[in-house]
Every structure is written in structure tokens, then in C-alpha cells.
Scaffold this motif. Structure first.
Motif, PDB file in Angstrom:
ATOM      1  N   ILE A  57      -1.177  -0.385   5.137  1.00 26.79           N
ATOM      2  CA  ILE A  57      -1.968  -1.452   5.760  1.00 26.79           C
ATOM      3  C   ILE A  57      -1.346  -2.850   5.605  1.00 26.79           C
ATOM      4  N   PRO A  58      -0.528  -3.127   4.550  1.00 29.11           N
ATOM      5  CA  PRO A  58       0.132  -4.442   4.515  1.00 29.11           C
ATOM      6  C   PRO A  58       1.131  -4.649   5.655  1.00 29.11           C
ATOM      7  N   THR A  59       1.553  -3.572   6.323  1.00 32.58           N
ATOM      8  CA  THR A  59       2.440  -3.707   7.480  1.00 32.58           C
ATOM      9  C   THR A  59       1.809  -4.607   8.540  1.00 32.58           C
ATOM     10  N   TYR A  60       0.487  -4.659   8.572  1.00 30.26           N
ATOM     11  CA  TYR A  60      -0.238  -5.407   9.596  1.00 30.26           C
ATOM     12  C   TYR A  60      -0.712  -6.761   9.094  1.00 30.26           C
ATOM     13  N   ASP A  69     -10.281  -5.535   1.546  1.00 30.44           N
ATOM     14  CA  ASP A  69     -11.407  -5.247   2.435  1.00 30.44           C
ATOM     15  C   ASP A  69     -10.994  -5.192   3.901  1.00 30.44           C
ATOM     16  N   ALA A  70      -9.687  -5.151   4.144  1.00 24.63           N
ATOM     17  CA  ALA A  70      -9.210  -5.060   5.530  1.00 24.63           C
ATOM     18  C   ALA A  70      -9.704  -3.770   6.168  1.00 24.63           C
ATOM     19  N   SER A  71     -10.088  -3.860   7.421  1.00 26.29           N
ATOM     20  CA  SER A  71     -10.604  -2.686   8.123  1.00 26.29           C
ATOM     21  C   SER A  71      -9.497  -1.669   8.392  1.00 26.29           C
ATOM     22  N   PRO A  72      -9.787  -0.384   8.231  1.00 24.93           N
ATOM     23  CA  PRO A  72      -8.812   0.649   8.620  1.00 24.93           C
ATOM     24  C   PRO A  72      -8.387   0.537  10.077  1.00 24.93           C
ATOM     25  N   GLU A  73      -9.207  -0.108  10.901  1.00 21.89           N
ATOM     26  CA  GLU A  73      -8.921  -0.205  12.331  1.00 21.89           C
ATOM     27  C   GLU A  73      -7.618  -0.950  12.622  1.00 21.89           C
ATOM     28  N   ILE A  74      -7.181  -1.826  11.691  1.00 17.87           N
ATOM     29  CA  ILE A  74      -5.958  -2.593  11.980  1.00 17.87           C
ATOM     30  C   ILE A  74      -4.706  -1.729  11.849  1.00 17.87           C
ATOM     31  N   PHE A  75      -4.818  -0.575  11.192  1.00 17.46           N
ATOM     32  CA  PHE A  75      -3.666   0.312  11.049  1.00 17.46           C
ATOM     33  C   PHE A  75      -3.539   1.116  12.339  1.00 17.46           C
ATOM     34  N   ASN A  76      -2.581   0.719  13.186  1.00 20.18           N
ATOM     35  CA  ASN A  76      -2.518   1.302  14.530  1.00 20.18           C
ATOM     36  C   ASN A  76      -1.078   1.362  15.043  1.00 20.18           C
ATOM     37  N   HIS A 104      -1.251  -1.101  -3.306  1.00 24.06           N
ATOM     38  CA  HIS A 104      -2.183  -1.720  -4.246  1.00 24.06           C
ATOM     39  C   HIS A 104      -3.567  -1.970  -3.661  1.00 24.06           C
ATOM     40  N   SER A 105      -3.685  -2.055  -2.337  1.00 23.57           N
ATOM     41  CA  SER A 105      -4.997  -2.316  -1.733  1.00 23.57           C
ATOM     42  C   SER A 105      -5.789  -1.039  -1.471  1.00 23.57           C
ATOM     43  N   GLY A 106      -5.228   0.126  -1.811  1.00 24.53           N
ATOM     44  CA  GLY A 106      -6.026   1.350  -1.840  1.00 24.53           C
ATOM     45  C   GLY A 106      -6.153   2.148  -0.570  1.00 24.53           C
ATOM     46  N   PHE A 107      -5.448   1.766   0.515  1.00 23.99           N
ATOM     47  CA  PHE A 107      -5.559   2.492   1.780  1.00 23.99           C
ATOM     48  C   PHE A 107      -4.665   3.727   1.733  1.00 23.99           C
ATOM     49  N   ASN A 118      -9.138   5.591   4.613  1.00 29.79           N
ATOM     50  CA  ASN A 118      -7.907   6.337   4.839  1.00 29.79           C
ATOM     51  C   ASN A 118      -7.549   6.367   6.317  1.00 29.79           C
ATOM     52  N   VAL A 119      -6.366   6.878   6.585  1.00 28.19           N
ATOM     53  CA  VAL A 119      -5.773   6.822   7.917  1.00 28.19           C
ATOM     54  C   VAL A 119      -6.579   7.583   8.963  1.00 28.19           C
ATOM     55  N   MET A 120      -7.351   8.576   8.561  1.00 28.72           N
ATOM     56  CA  MET A 120      -8.131   9.325   9.535  1.00 28.72           C
ATOM     57  C   MET A 120      -9.281   8.502  10.097  1.00 28.72           C
ATOM     58  N   ASN A 121      -9.587   7.386   9.453  1.00 30.20           N
ATOM     59  CA  ASN A 121     -10.599   6.459   9.972  1.00 30.20           C
ATOM     60  C   ASN A 121      -9.967   5.218  10.590  1.00 30.20           C
TER      61      ASN A 121
END
Length: 472
Positions: A57-60, A69-76, A104-107, A118-121
Motif C-alpha cells: 500500500i505505500p506504493t500508492y 488507516d488508508a483504504s484498501p481501495e487505493i491498492f489498484n 509496517h502499516s499492516g496491509f 488485505n488485497v482481496m478487499n
């Protein structure tokens, strides 16, 4: 813990309790397939050169430490192609890849039952760890996985750790080591580091280590903890690690341990918008100052490559990796590792315990030898001709190992004793002249442990005095 995260963790634990026992997948026959640790360490050194892949998720974001608390939705990653990653690694004559399964942010970027975070969400809804492992194996490359203990989304951080957190760590590692085939090494981060402040007692190292080995006996456990521990003995890791960007540099002249050195080809670990147009580290420099000399010093070099937000490696990196492959050919043979002590993996019973000693120098009292820091030390006053040091365990405890670390190699003859039943008993007549002296013995029970110095060049000094009861 806020309401959102408490619900996430509670749901994760419920799902785990219902589902973890039904996991099916890869297992190693612990009796037939187990290879000695020394052989595994040599095999790791012989791999020579691999690809670190920071993709999560830090890629985004513009920060390597993402908003928890970043939304899983940004991982795309709309064009995700792990085959491209593996072919790029092959083009550089790399032998393995290691992916950041959770930073470190737990995703989590695998299909986990332990948390909804997680990535499935995400919008991707694909198991990135599975695709990565399949792609690298298709190219004949080994698979390693990175996992962060520090997890700010689930509040797994100093002062907040609960039994539920420990269970989550164990359950997540169980999934990763069960569902994705053979994992040659697990690279762990955010554990007992000065910046993470999560100790090996908060998340019990020995329990996690034994869990990993029970599932995959041939999986090396590599903790990125070099900032704290000395370079002569393996403390809480099977392989000594060096993160160059954090100022950790292996001694190519004196290193005798199996080692790993890491560096990103870009300026950061995770992808940034500037990467496609910013020069990367040059192939000739990476080959001539890192890969080749490190391979001669029992050190495996891992180069980080950060896929972009589409899930692809940028063109400038692809080109440089090909150039590395033109310049670097894996050697036919590597230096043979010297024999070394088994890693220290147990909790230090002497940590922060009361200490006593013969007269100390005023600025270096005995407590510095049990303060969990190798940068401070107890110093004996030069006037004392028969110095001694002891640690009080505060109650009778079992132990079977003592490790004495001096600031520099100084003492060559000494006596180790333990106190039980109101008297001192001999443990060992020590004659180890090296800076770190490791003594393993059959289990004894005692209230105190003492060293009496016999032969030394300068007034004795102890950076850390460790007492352990390791599982055997």
C-alpha cells in the motif's frame, strides 16, 4: 484501539479460530527433508544475488511508511504482471526474489483469513503473493517472503501488544508458510529494532522461530536487526543482515558469518512518482562494489526493485537490470563458511536484572552490562586485581547458556559459576579469547550467575551479560 480497528482485529481472530486448523498446502517432512542449518546458510550464501520487491500500500503514497488507516481501495495495480518481475530478475542473473507480504502499516497482499485489511478487499482482488511465487518458480528462481512485525493498522506497536496480536502474527506466518510452496527464507522487519521498540519478549522470538521451523524446517529466519547486535555472533537470526541505507555495512575483510546486504536501486524502497525519470544506481557500480566483493565475503546481496502503481517495473530499471546481467555472472563456487555457533534465539533472562560487581569505574557501573544495549558497558576499576561480575535473576530459574560480550576482545581465562542452594557451583573454566564468549551446557537452576576474571589484557569490561534457557 479505535472502534474500526478493534472490529477488524476481532473479526480476524474469529475467522482465524474457525479456519486456521483447516489450512492445506505445502509442508516439509521434518524428518526426511531437514537440512542442517550450516548447509542452509551455505546454500543461502551461494545464491549470491537476488531481488527485493517492495510492493504494498505505500506504493500508492509518497511515504514509505503508509497511513495505517488508508483504504484498501487505493491498492489498484491495473496491469499487475509478476511474470515481468521474474523475467527482469532472471535477466540480471539473480537467483531468487523476496516480496513484502506485509509492511509496517499492516496491509496483507495475500488472501488471508486473519484480517479484512488485505488485497482481496482492494480493487485488485487477487493474491499477489501467490502470483509472485508462481512467476518466480517458473523462471527457476527461489522464493523468499518479507514480513513486518510492526503493524500500525492493527495497533501492534510498543505498549499496545496483546495475546491476540501474538496469535495474529503466528496465524499469518502459518498461512504464508503453508499455502505458497517452499519458502527459502523469511525476512522479518520491525522487530527489536531501535525504531520499532517491539522486543523479542513482546512478540516471543523463540516461539515464532520454532513455529517457522515446524512448518518448513529448511526455511531460514532472517531478522533485519543488525543495528543493535554485534557482528561476530548470530543473535536472533539465521543470517546476519546489513541495510546499507541505514548505515549498516559489512566488513568484507573480517566477516565470518553468513550475511545479507540490501540496497534499493532507486532512492526509496517503495515506488515514487519521480522514479521513471530519475537516474537509478548504475550496473557497474552495483556489480563491482556490492555483488562481486560481497560474494567473496560470505554475503548475499539483495537489490530492491519497486514496481509502480500499475504493478510493473519501470523501463529504466528493466534496462539497468539487463546491464547487470551482462556484467555479473554467478560464480561457479563460493567461499566455504567457517563453522559458527548456533544462533541465540531465547529471551535473555538477565536483561534489566540487578547486577553486582567488584569496584567499578564511576562512569561505567555494573548495570550497563544488563541494560540490553551493546553500546554501553561495565568497566572494572583498574585497581582491582581479581575482578568479578554477577547478575541476580531475582528467583531460581532454569538456564543452559551464558553469553558474555566484551567491548573488545580482552579476557582469555575466567570462571563461570551459578548460585543455588546457598552456595556457588562451577559452570565452566572459560578460555575463549574472542570478544563474544558463548557457553552452552546442560540445564541448571540458579538464582545468580557470576564470572570471575583470571587473565586479561586491560581491566575487564562487559557490554552485555546474557543468560538464556533455550529449547533443545
Amino acid at each position: 484501539m479505535n472502534l474500526k480497528n478493534s472490529k477488524l482485529l476481532a473479526g480476524a481472530l474469529l475467522l482465524t479460530c474457525l479456519g486456521m486448523t483447516s489450512l492445506k498446502g505445502y509442508t516439509q517432512n521434518a524428518q526426511a527433508a531437514k537440512t542442517s542449518l550450516y548447509e542452509l546458510q551455505q546454500q543461502f550464501v551461494d545464491l549470491g544475488f537476488g531481488m527485493f520487491i517492495h510492493f504494498n500500500i505505500p506504493t500508492y503514497m509518497e511515504d514509505d511508511w503508509a497511513d495505517p488507516d488508508a483504504s484498501p481501495e487505493i491498492f489498484n495495480p491495473k496491469k499487475l504482471n509478476t511474470d515481468q518481475w521474474a523475467k527482469a530478475a532472471k535477466s540480471a542473473n539473480m537467483t531468487y526474489g523476496c516480496l513484502t507480504t506485509k509492511h509496517h502499516s499492516g496491509f496483507a497482499i495475500w488472501n488471508t483469513r486473519t484480517t479484512p485489511y488485505n488485497v482481496m478487499n482492494s480493487q485488485l482482488k487477487r493474491d499477489v503473493v501467490k502470483e509472485f511465487a508462481n512467476s518466480f518458480r517458473k523462471q527457476g528462481l527461489k522464493v523468499m517472503l518479507y514480513f513486518s512485525i510492526l503493524d500500525t493498522h492493527h495497533k501492534l506497536r510498543p505498549g499496545q501488544i496483546t495475546p491476540a496480536h501474538i496469535k495474529m502474527v503466528k496465524d499469518q506466518l502459518t498461512e504464508l508458510l503453508t499455502n505458497y510452496g517452499e519458502v527459502s527464507a523469511l525476512i522479518i522487519d520491525g522487530w527489536d529494532a531501535p525504531w520499532s521498540r517491539i522486543s523479542y519478549d513482546d512478540i516471543p522470538f523463540e516461539e515464532v522461530y520454532k513455529l517457522v521451523k515446524s512448518i518448513q524446517p529448511n526455511c531460514l529466519v532472517i531478522d533485519l536487526n543488525a543495528a543493535k547486535y554485534p557482528a561476530e555472533v548470530l543473535f536472533y537470526t539465521d543470517i546476519k543482515s546489513y541495510e546499507q541505507g541505514a548505515g549498516q555495512h559489512i566488513s568484507k575483510e573480517t566477516n565470518k558469518l553468513p550475511a545479507l546486504s540490501c540496497l534499493p536501486i532507486n532512492q526509496n524502497w517503495f515506488w515514487k512518482t519521480s522514479f521513471p525519470t530519475t537516474p537509478v544506481k548504475k550496473a557497474a557500480d552495483l556489480v563491482n562494489t556490492n555483488i562481486v566483493p560481497m560474494n567473496k565475503a560470505f554475503c548475499n546481496f539483495i537489490l530492491n526493485v519497486a514496481p509502480n502503481r500499475d504493478g510493473l517495473i519501470d523501463d529504466n530499471v528493466i534496462a539497468e537490470l539487463k546491464e547487470i546481467g551482462n556484467l555479473y555472472k554467478k560464480p561457479q563456487s563460493f567461499p566455504k563458511l567457517p563453522a559458527a555457533d548456533a544462533p541465540v534465539i531465547s529471551s535473555n533472562l538477565a536483561k534489566k536484572k540487578p547486577a553486582n560487581a567488584s569496584w567499578s569505574s564511576d562512569y561505567a557501573l555494573m548495570d550497563f552490562a544488563t541494560d540490553d544495549s551493546f553500546r554501553s558497558a561495565w568497566n572494572s576499576n583498574p585497581a582491582i586485581k581479581a575482578p568479578w561480575f554477577e547478575v541476580e535473576l531475582t528467583k531460581e530459574m532454569p538456564f543452559n547458556m551464558v553469553v558474555i560480550t566484551e567491548p573488545t576482545a580482552n579476557t582469555s581465562a575466567y570462571t563461570l559459576e551459578y548460585f543455588a542452594d546457598n552456595k556457588w557451583h562451577l559452570l565452566a573454566e572459560g578460555d575463549q579469547a574472542q570478544r563474544i564468549k558463548v557457553h552452552r551446557f546442560d540445564k541448571v537452576y540458579g538464582e545468580k550467575v557470576r564470572i570471575k576474571f583470571k587473565t586479561f589484557k586491560e581491566s575487564p569490561s562487559i557490554a552485555e551479560f546474557g543468560v538464556y534457557c533455550e529449547r533443545r
